[in-house]
Motif scaffolding. Structure first.
Motif, PDB file in Angstrom:
ATOM      1  N   LEU A 192       0.828  -1.200   0.000  1.00 53.63           N
ATOM      2  CA  LEU A 192       0.000   0.000   0.000  1.00 53.63           C
ATOM      3  C   LEU A 192       0.869   1.259   0.000  1.00 53.63           C
ATOM      4  O   LEU A 192       0.596   2.223  -0.731  1.00 53.63           O
ATOM      5  N   HIS A 193       1.922   1.251   0.799  1.00 47.44           N
ATOM      6  CA  HIS A 193       2.810   2.416   0.874  1.00 47.44           C
ATOM      7  C   HIS A 193       3.562   2.604  -0.442  1.00 47.44           C
ATOM      8  O   HIS A 193       3.776   3.739  -0.886  1.00 47.44           O
ATOM      9  N   HIS A 194       3.969   1.500  -1.049  1.00 48.06           N
ATOM     10  CA  HIS A 194       4.650   1.566  -2.348  1.00 48.06           C
ATOM     11  C   HIS A 194       3.732   2.202  -3.387  1.00 48.06           C
ATOM     12  O   HIS A 194       4.152   3.070  -4.172  1.00 48.06           O
ATOM     13  N   ALA A 195       2.475   1.772  -3.404  1.00 42.44           N
ATOM     14  CA  ALA A 195       1.515   2.331  -4.364  1.00 42.44           C
ATOM     15  C   ALA A 195       1.344   3.827  -4.131  1.00 42.44           C
ATOM     16  O   ALA A 195       1.337   4.618  -5.086  1.00 42.44           O
ATOM     17  N   SER A 229      -5.745   7.511   2.851  1.00 43.68           N
ATOM     18  CA  SER A 229      -5.590   8.742   3.635  1.00 43.68           C
ATOM     19  C   SER A 229      -6.240   8.599   5.003  1.00 43.68           C
ATOM     20  O   SER A 229      -5.715   9.104   6.001  1.00 43.68           O
ATOM     21  N   GLN A 230      -7.371   7.912   5.032  1.00 42.80           N
ATOM     22  CA  GLN A 230      -8.051   7.751   6.311  1.00 42.80           C
ATOM     23  C   GLN A 230      -7.321   6.766   7.224  1.00 42.80           C
ATOM     24  O   GLN A 230      -7.114   7.038   8.402  1.00 42.80           O
ATOM     25  N   LYS A 231      -6.908   5.642   6.662  1.00 43.35           N
ATOM     26  CA  LYS A 231      -6.269   4.621   7.500  1.00 43.35           C
ATOM     27  C   LYS A 231      -4.969   5.128   8.116  1.00 43.35           C
ATOM     28  O   LYS A 231      -4.669   4.852   9.283  1.00 43.35           O
ATOM     29  N   GLU A 236      -1.439  14.085   2.491  1.00 41.07           N
ATOM     30  CA  GLU A 236      -1.000  14.215   1.105  1.00 41.07           C
ATOM     31  C   GLU A 236      -1.870  13.384   0.169  1.00 41.07           C
ATOM     32  O   GLU A 236      -2.223  13.827  -0.931  1.00 41.07           O
ATOM     33  N   ALA A 237      -2.238  12.187   0.592  1.00 45.55           N
ATOM     34  CA  ALA A 237      -3.118  11.345  -0.228  1.00 45.55           C
ATOM     35  C   ALA A 237      -4.467  12.028  -0.425  1.00 45.55           C
ATOM     36  O   ALA A 237      -5.006  12.056  -1.536  1.00 45.55           O
ATOM     37  N   LEU A 238      -5.009  12.617   0.643  1.00 44.03           N
ATOM     38  CA  LEU A 238      -6.287  13.317   0.534  1.00 44.03           C
ATOM     39  C   LEU A 238      -6.153  14.553  -0.350  1.00 44.03           C
ATOM     40  O   LEU A 238      -7.039  14.856  -1.154  1.00 44.03           O
ATOM     41  N   ARG A 239      -5.036  15.258  -0.234  1.00 44.63           N
ATOM     42  CA  ARG A 239      -4.821  16.452  -1.070  1.00 44.63           C
ATOM     43  C   ARG A 239      -4.820  16.090  -2.553  1.00 44.63           C
ATOM     44  O   ARG A 239      -5.426  16.802  -3.374  1.00 44.63           O
ATOM     45  N   GLU A 291     -17.563   9.328  -1.697  1.00 47.84           N
ATOM     46  CA  GLU A 291     -16.590   8.994  -0.651  1.00 47.84           C
ATOM     47  C   GLU A 291     -15.839  10.238  -0.178  1.00 47.84           C
ATOM     48  O   GLU A 291     -15.587  10.409   1.027  1.00 47.84           O
ATOM     49  N   ALA A 292     -15.482  11.109  -1.127  1.00 50.63           N
ATOM     50  CA  ALA A 292     -14.798  12.351  -0.749  1.00 50.63           C
ATOM     51  C   ALA A 292     -15.697  13.219   0.122  1.00 50.63           C
ATOM     52  O   ALA A 292     -15.236  13.860   1.078  1.00 50.63           O
TER      53      ALA A 292
END
Length: 704
Positions: A192-195, A229-231, A236-239, A291-292
């Motif tokens: 997940l982090h790699h992605a 972003s939530q987990k 940054e993922a949410l941005r 979802e957003a």
């Protein structure tokens, strides 16, 4: 005789088909045949190569190739005399499309539609490409040149072409053979982090989205990043998601007059779209915007999702409740003609004073993008931002914008409308059922649940055989083609979401019935995962598995997600094992480039979290239980399942899930149970405690 009333000069066998795409070619001078044994028997009997042309009814370049070549008598003459010509609708037969598209990609390094493939009478491919002009143009080989060369080669050395076909199939079989479980693959959060790091690398900070033009929305990338972003509380993922969703909304890819999204953007700014509107794109985008909204509570995201639903329910919904496939890019013989405006046309619609303000806000200029025509867009600023420049309140401007939109919509309705591909596809309908069910939950709008129920019931009643076998396509009273893995996996997903939106156990019951069909017809018990076609379907030269998530998520990725969820709901350890085996297969492929497996990564995220089940028990009429359900439905909990347990002796849910008898309403009060890995915490009867657990992230964002 008037030309418009004259009988067509040519009519071929496609006239008997149901596909709008095939019917578009029924009056070509080419003697088209539909895909089937009759066509290949003819090729064998006459010792002719086979030309297979694959496309779909709303495909712009398919229209161009038809006009340039397939409506041309010279092309018809060479094809009819020396080839057997077959037309395929890729949306009816994605199995044929997937097989020969892989050939095209292997031979040319690219793909697209129209897909043009030349086969031996044994269905072995020896040449592939996409769009061809009739004659060589700007260095691009022409169709006539290809046909003449193949004709000559077939007459002098057909054995060589047969050998090339064998070689290509052998290479594809070898590639398919590598799609097997690697027991050393261990799924972990590292994937997940790699992605996430890959997405960050290819993210367009200026315009949103990923990569360069042409830009596709690919909403499941955004859904993964929202969950990530939530987990991990990753801002940054949410941005990245918010920048992309807002940029797409501002651009011309979004229809600011009639709503809904076009297929993709030809530029990096999301300004100039390829104008066709596809059901599956809009379904996946609606899910991402919903979802957003759940995470951020920003009204814009709910507004865009509701716009998509309004478009689909207005334009793409049949009287029987099913959803049509697409709306064409072309109208009146020109791509995008329905959607573009000159300043003069805006003045006709709104009047001179209103025209000035409208054009200023929506980027419509005298020069335009092309020939004085512009695409309405908000790239210069959102309505709230523009209100300040115009010196009025945002609310006042929004009121005016809606008045203008209605007038522009009415003006546009007088134009020649793009055609609708009115076939109903099980897989695409299922994605829209999923989106509507999510919208019903997050926005607490029962009308979306009703629309999803109507579509789900239509599929269940009209797209299944008496033996329960799911079918892939319905049009004009006819259901046809054995369903593919996408049909089963996507409908299971839609039905589980619909159950959570309505509490009606019949939808969960249907999902479990489809699960049995999925396992029986598609599962590769030896190597893991699911084949694209069922064991009872037509056997093509290669029986493939679709693993990566392209414009649509793969059936295997969705199967991981939904099977894991159903295993948790039913406490079925064997089913959990099937989900894990499928995940192990996809995990091996995903490790090479996880950003191409966004839907699968959503499943991995749930699996590595352990998953959560919320069981809400009580009397259906109890306001406290209804409030608990509303809270659970509104919250963004992608790792969780929701079980609505009405305490009713006649409840179907109790029969489906016997373990729920151990989760009653305590003392007759609405009760919540939170369970992980088949173990549940102490029951909760306090509404406030449930509120704190479920809504704290919503309340936090509302107060920001």
């Amino acid at each position: 005789m008037n030309e418009e009333t004259a009988s067509p000069k040519y009519t071929n066998r496609l006239i008997n088909e149901k596909s709008p795409y095939l019917l578009q070619h029924a009056h070509n001078p080419v003697d088209w045949l539909p895909w089937g044994e009759e066509a290949f028997a003819k090729a064998k009997a006459e010792n002719k190569p086979v030309l297979v042309s694959v496309g779909y009814s709303t495909c712009h370049w398919c229209h161009v190739m038809e006009e340039e070549s397939f409506n041309d008598e010279e092309v018809g003459e060479i094809l009819n005399g020396n080839f057997v010509a077959i037309k395929v609708d890729r949306e009816e037969r994605p199995d044929i499309d997937a097989l020969y598209m892989s050939v095209c990609q292997a031979m040319t390094g690219g793909g697209g539609w129209p897909l043009t493939v030349l086969l031996t009478p044994e269905k072995k491919p020896f040449y592939a490409g996409t769009y061809f002009p009739k004659r060589r143009m700007m260095g691009q080989v022409g169709l006539m040149e290809v046909l003449e060369q193949v004709k000559a080669k077939w007459e002098t050395d057909s054995k060589k072409l047969q050998e090339l076909g064998d070689q290509l199939l052998s290479e594809l079989e070898l590639s398919a053979a590598n799609n097997r479980i690697d027991k050393d693959v261990e799924l972990s959060e590292g994937l997940l982090h790699h992605a996430f790091q890959l997405y960050r690398t290819i993210f367009d900070d200026t315009n949103g989205g990923f990569g360069q033009a042409p830009k596709f929305p690919t909403p499941h990338n955004l859904s993964f990043l929202l969950a990530y972003s939530q987990k991990y509380n990753n801002a940054e993922a949410l941005r990245m998601v918010e920048k992309t969703l807002e940029s797409m909304y501002k651009g011309g890819i979004y229809d600011h007059i009639g709503f809904g999204f076009a297929r993709y953007s030809t530029d990096e700014q999301w300004l100039v779209p390829h104008f066709e509107k596809m059901l599956f794109d809009n379904a996946l985008l609606a899910s991402a915007y919903v979802e957003a909204y759940q995470i951020t509570q920003k009204p814009l995201y709910a507004e865009v999702a509701e716009g998509i639903f309004a478009y689909v329910l207005r334009e793409l919904t049949s009287q029987e409740g099913g959803f049509y496939s697409a709306q064409d890019a072309d109208s009146d013989g020109e791509e995008g003609a329905f959607y573009i405006f000159s300043t003069e046309e805006v003045e006709e619609a709104l009047g001179p004073q209103e025209m000035k303000d409208y054009c200023s806000i929506y980027g419509i200029t005298e020069e335009g993008i092309s020939r004085g025509y512009s695409i309405p867009n908000l790239l210069e600023g959102t309505p709230d931002e523009m209100a300040e420049k115009l010196g009025i309140t945002p609310l006042a401007l929004r009121t005016r914008l809606e008045e203008w939109r209605e007038k522009m919509f009415a003006y546009r309705e007088q134009r020649v409308r793009p055609s609708i591909d009115d076939k109903v596809l099980t897989s695409w309908n299922s994605l829209m059922i999923t989106a509507l069910a999510k919208g019903a939950k997050a926005l607490q709008k029962p009308e979306y649940a009703k629309a999803a129920e109507a579509a789900a019931n239509f599929l269940w009643n009209r797209l299944r055989r008496e033996d329960g076998r799911l079918l892939a396509r319905y049009r004009d009273g006819e259901a046809a083609y054995p369903g593919y893995v996408d049909d089963y996996a996507f409908l299971m997903w839609g039905l589980t979401e619909l159950y959570e939106a309505t509490g009606q156990a019949v939808y969960l019951e249907r999902a479990l019935a489809l699960k049995d069909g999925l396992l029986d017809l598609f599962q590769d018990e030896a190597e893991g995962g699911f084949f694209f076609t069922g064991k009872d379907a037509e056997q093509l030269p290669i029986r493939s598995k679709e693993l990566y998530d392209g414009a649509m998520p793969s059936g295997n990725s969705v199967a991981v997600k939904v099977l894991w969820k159903l295993a948790a709901i039913t406490q079925d350890v064997k089913l959990k094992g099937v989900a894990e085996r499928t995940a192990a297969l996809l995990g091996k492929a995903a490790m090479k480039y996880p950003a191409s497996y966004a839907m699968f990564l959503q499943g991995v995220l749930v699996m590595t979290s352990g998953g959560t089940e919320w069981v809400l028990s009580g009397r259906q009429e109890d306001p406290a239980l209804q409030e608990m359900i509303s809270l659970a439905q509104r919250a963004f909990t992608p790792e969780a399942s929701l079980l609505i347990h009405w305490e009713d002796p006649e409840s179907k849910l109790a029969a489906l899930l016997p373990h729920l008898k151990d989760k009653p309403a305590i003392g007759g009060k609405a009760t919540a149970y939170i369970c992980r890995d088949f173990a549940c915490q102490e029951p909760i009867t306090s509404l406030e405690t449930v509120r704190e657990l479920l809504v704290k992230q919503v309340e936090e964002t509302e107060n920001k």
